[in-house]
Write a protein that holds these residues in place. Structure first.
Motif, mmCIF file in Angstrom:
data_model
loop_
_atom_site.group_PDB
_atom_site.id
_atom_site.type_symbol
_atom_site.label_atom_id
_atom_site.label_comp_id
_atom_site.label_asym_id
_atom_site.label_seq_id
_atom_site.Cartn_x
_atom_site.Cartn_y
_atom_site.Cartn_z
ATOM 1 N N CYS A 341 0.800 -0.853 0.039
ATOM 2 C CA CYS A 341 0.054 0.471 -0.300
ATOM 3 C C CYS A 341 0.453 1.261 0.067
ATOM 4 O O CYS A 341 0.711 2.072 -0.525
ATOM 5 C CB CYS A 341 -0.948 0.112 1.229
ATOM 6 S SG CYS A 341 -2.245 1.165 1.219
ATOM 7 N N PRO A 342 2.111 1.817 1.304
ATOM 8 C CA PRO A 342 2.192 2.973 1.021
ATOM 9 C C PRO A 342 3.542 2.900 -0.180
ATOM 10 O O PRO A 342 4.143 3.442 -0.805
ATOM 11 C CB PRO A 342 3.154 2.545 2.294
ATOM 12 C CG PRO A 342 3.375 0.842 2.853
ATOM 13 C CD PRO A 342 1.618 1.363 2.123
ATOM 14 N N VAL A 343 3.856 1.603 -1.097
ATOM 15 C CA VAL A 343 4.191 1.632 -1.832
ATOM 16 C C VAL A 343 3.857 1.588 -3.194
ATOM 17 O O VAL A 343 4.771 2.667 -4.198
ATOM 18 C CB VAL A 343 5.622 -0.102 -2.149
ATOM 19 C CG1 VAL A 343 6.133 -0.116 -3.744
ATOM 20 C CG2 VAL A 343 6.762 -0.359 -1.240
ATOM 21 N N ALA A 344 2.695 1.998 -3.119
ATOM 22 C CA ALA A 344 1.649 2.238 -4.239
ATOM 23 C C ALA A 344 1.388 3.444 -4.229
ATOM 24 O O ALA A 344 1.764 4.055 -5.458
ATOM 25 C CB ALA A 344 0.662 1.274 -4.283
ATOM 26 N N ILE A 345 1.357 3.995 -3.426
ATOM 27 C CA ILE A 345 0.991 5.474 -2.697
ATOM 28 C C ILE A 345 1.988 6.283 -3.574
ATOM 29 O O ILE A 345 2.379 7.357 -3.838
ATOM 30 C CB ILE A 345 0.988 5.754 -1.459
ATOM 31 C CG1 ILE A 345 -0.776 5.402 -1.377
ATOM 32 C CG2 ILE A 345 0.194 7.108 -1.635
ATOM 33 C CD1 ILE A 345 -0.822 5.324 0.154
ATOM 34 N N ALA A 346 3.402 6.066 -2.740
ATOM 35 C CA ALA A 346 4.555 6.431 -3.193
ATOM 36 C C ALA A 346 4.714 7.159 -4.958
ATOM 37 O O ALA A 346 5.685 7.699 -4.886
ATOM 38 C CB ALA A 346 5.995 6.125 -2.401
ATOM 39 N N LEU A 347 5.331 5.697 -5.926
ATOM 40 C CA LEU A 347 4.875 5.689 -7.051
ATOM 41 C C LEU A 347 4.102 6.414 -7.527
ATOM 42 O O LEU A 347 3.974 7.126 -8.714
ATOM 43 C CB LEU A 347 5.253 4.032 -7.350
ATOM 44 C CG LEU A 347 5.522 3.391 -7.249
ATOM 45 C CD1 LEU A 347 5.971 1.477 -7.861
ATOM 46 C CD2 LEU A 347 7.261 3.637 -7.992
ATOM 47 N N VAL A 373 10.883 -0.072 2.672
ATOM 48 C CA VAL A 373 11.953 -0.107 4.510
ATOM 49 C C VAL A 373 10.432 0.136 5.485
ATOM 50 O O VAL A 373 10.796 -0.194 6.432
ATOM 51 C CB VAL A 373 13.051 0.551 4.346
ATOM 52 C CG1 VAL A 373 13.759 0.061 5.776
ATOM 53 C CG2 VAL A 373 13.756 -0.069 3.451
ATOM 54 N N PHE A 374 10.224 1.615 5.296
ATOM 55 C CA PHE A 374 9.091 2.081 6.233
ATOM 56 C C PHE A 374 7.879 2.164 6.305
ATOM 57 O O PHE A 374 7.132 1.737 7.108
ATOM 58 C CB PHE A 374 9.253 3.470 6.236
ATOM 59 C CG PHE A 374 10.547 4.163 6.341
ATOM 60 C CD1 PHE A 374 11.169 4.826 7.306
ATOM 61 C CD2 PHE A 374 11.460 4.341 5.985
ATOM 62 C CE1 PHE A 374 12.182 5.416 7.818
ATOM 63 C CE2 PHE A 374 13.034 5.089 6.015
ATOM 64 C CZ PHE A 374 13.041 5.569 7.232
ATOM 65 N N GLY A 375 7.226 1.100 4.764
ATOM 66 C CA GLY A 375 6.064 0.075 5.402
ATOM 67 C C GLY A 375 6.007 -1.201 5.657
ATOM 68 O O GLY A 375 5.308 -1.497 6.178
ATOM 69 N N TRP A 407 6.411 6.046 6.476
ATOM 70 C CA TRP A 407 6.784 5.806 5.388
ATOM 71 C C TRP A 407 6.689 7.702 4.541
ATOM 72 O O TRP A 407 7.287 7.391 4.288
ATOM 73 C CB TRP A 407 6.305 4.730 5.020
ATOM 74 C CG TRP A 407 4.444 4.600 4.238
ATOM 75 C CD1 TRP A 407 3.935 4.204 5.385
ATOM 76 C CD2 TRP A 407 4.294 5.592 3.279
ATOM 77 N NE1 TRP A 407 2.630 4.637 4.940
ATOM 78 C CE2 TRP A 407 2.762 4.997 3.651
ATOM 79 C CE3 TRP A 407 4.579 5.990 2.023
ATOM 80 C CZ2 TRP A 407 2.058 6.278 3.078
ATOM 81 C CZ3 TRP A 407 3.528 6.715 1.619
ATOM 82 C CH2 TRP A 407 2.586 7.401 1.601
ATOM 83 N N LEU A 408 5.647 7.871 5.111
ATOM 84 C CA LEU A 408 5.359 9.186 4.608
ATOM 85 C C LEU A 408 6.355 10.251 4.119
ATOM 86 O O LEU A 408 6.725 10.674 3.046
ATOM 87 C CB LEU A 408 3.893 9.582 5.189
ATOM 88 C CG LEU A 408 3.125 11.211 4.510
ATOM 89 C CD1 LEU A 408 3.235 10.847 3.170
ATOM 90 C CD2 LEU A 408 2.370 11.524 4.528
ATOM 91 N N LEU A 409 6.364 10.433 5.874
ATOM 92 C CA LEU A 409 8.009 11.698 5.448
ATOM 93 C C LEU A 409 9.115 11.450 4.391
ATOM 94 O O LEU A 409 9.425 12.128 3.669
ATOM 95 C CB LEU A 409 7.897 11.974 7.350
ATOM 96 C CG LEU A 409 5.949 13.397 7.964
ATOM 97 C CD1 LEU A 409 7.511 13.576 9.111
ATOM 98 C CD2 LEU A 409 5.944 14.259 6.224
#
Length: 444
Positions: A341-347, A373-375, A407-409
């Motif tokens: 989920c965080p990987v997809a949002i980051a992309l 990593v942070f996700g 993971w966001l910041l």
């Protein structure tokens, strides 16, 4: 594009996202939020509806979901897509939809266990509707979704005009941080990752209506996202209010499905169970049909596999895995979902930047690795497997760790730094900067 075609795609998009989880999540939040429902719901809508809508808009701007990972090394891009479609498809998303449809739609009417028979019939119906992708918009957008909206409207109106109780005082975290709690709950729906997968279906549906220019796809995608936002937002508000006014029939910590079941029984009596069964089964069916199309289209385009063969394999696996039970499915698949989920949002963030500037492989790869990593840290925390000492360390050292968004910041920081670096001539030559501007994206 004709207005009726735009509306049909918008309704289809709403139906694709509307699974059983979207219906049972808000009632539990509403019950705990109580009189703070407005604050909690405002946060919930930002992450549960805003993130998916934002993803649809970005995918429309870049013209193709392939462009989301265009700047990544080919092996890494392929790995990401295979993991994503496996997770939201036959490994987790689709079997969950089948089991929830059975548990809430059919099981209450029978004493014996009929999960095997139900999963066979449900999977066969899914395959039948998904086998001809060209009919997806017409059937879901023009037939199933209006019927589903009418059923939901009936439940929502009953809750507003004839509530079973009054909202109570906020409970737990909602007493002091209702907005933040709502943000976390909305993020945990993980519809943002579903938006990446459904992007295949949505963009293809837009192109099928004759819109092939980059500007046209971007414009229609934005309108579709707004239709989805309004409809899904209305659904969440109604279901949240159902939970908030369930104080006479439910207690804090109760599962949203139990709250919803008791509420429809209280409002509609014996017919309430049939109403709920119809809503749940239709919602789950539209989701499995959409996911089947998304997964099959990806394998068709990427590996030149036959759509019919791939769709059949996906649906057969779904029916088999569904019979292992929801708890076992969650144990195996949830960790991967929480990391993806965080990987997809980051992309998505990286691709938004890429649509307006030159971006290198360095940017997308760095953003993906950082989010992964942070996700992973967030996933271990959510699953309750983080050692006490490490948990305290991350709580003190990582911003947003308690909100499961550490993971966001770091991801945004890496995105900013590598984007600036990508504009430097020396770095650009070294890290293979590609022209990724909006006007240079090719249509597929």
């Amino acid at each position: 594009m004709k207005t009726q075609d735009l509306l049909a795609i918008g309704l289809m998009t709403f139906a694709l996202f509307l699974g059983a989880g979207n219906l049972i999540f808000p009632p539990a939040m509403g019950l705990d939020a109580g009189t703070s429902l407005t604050s909690a719901m405002s946060g919930f809508l930002v992450t549960a509806v805003g993130l998916p809508a934002f993803t649809i808009i970005v995918l429309g701007r870049i013209g193709s979901t392939n462009n989301l990972t265009k700047a990544l090394p080919k092996w890494l891009a392929t790995t990401f897509w295979v993991l994503l479609f496996t997770a939201i498809g036959p490994a987790f998303g689709m079997p969950r939809a089948v089991t929830v449809a059975y548990e809430m739609g059919l099981k209450p009417f029978f004493k014996a266990d009929h999960l095997v028979a139900f999963s066979i019939i449900f999977s066969a119906l899914t395959l039948l509707l998904a086998f001809k992708p060209g009919n997806l918009v017409s059937f879901i957008g023009k037939v199933m979704t209006p019927a589903l909206i009418l059923l939901l409207a009936g439940l929502g109106l009953a809750a507003f005009f004839s509530p079973l109780g009054l909202p109570a005082a906020p409970y737990g975290d909602y007493q002091h941080s209702a907005v933040t709690s709502g943000l976390i709950q909305g993020y945990m729906t993980m519809d943002a990752i579903a938006a990446v997968g459904f992007g295949w279906v949505i963009i293809q549906a837009i192109k099928a209506k004759g819109v092939i220019s980059q500007k046209g796809i971007a414009s229609v995608s934005f309108k579709v996202a707004m239709i989805y936002f309004v409809l899904m937002g209305g659904c969440y508000i109604a279901m949240g209010y159902v939970g908030a006014t369930s104080t006479s029939i439910a207690t804090h910590g109760m599962n949203g499905s139990v709250i919803l079941t008791r509420y429809v029984a209280g409002e509609f009596g014996a017919y309430g169970q049939w109403l709920l069964a119809a809503i749940i089964i239709m919602a789950c069916l539209t989701t499995t049909v959409g996911l089947t199309n998304a997964c099959a289209e990806y394998y068709q385009q990427t590996f030149k596999a036959s759509f019919g063969f791939t769709a059949t394999i996906i649906v057969v696996l779904t029916g088999i895995i569904a019979n292992f039970g929801l708890n076992d499915i969650l144990k195996v698949s949830l960790p991967a979902i929480l990391v993806l989920c965080p990987v997809a949002i980051a992309l998505v963030f990286a691709s938004l930047t890429a649509s307006a500037t030159h971006v290198s492989t360095l940017t997308h790869t760095s953003v993906l690795v950082t989010a992964m990593v942070f996700g992973t840290i967030d996933a271990v925390s959510i699953l309750g497997k983080m050692p006490t000492d490490l948990n305290q360390f991350f709580n003190d050292a990582l911003p947003l760790y308690q909100a499961h968004a550490s993971w966001l910041l770091p991801t945004l920081l890496i995105l900013f730094m590598t984007t600036i670096m990508g504009r430097l001539p020396i770095v650009a030559r070294k890290f293979n900067v590609v022209d990724y501007r909006l006007d240079s994206v090719t249509n597929n």
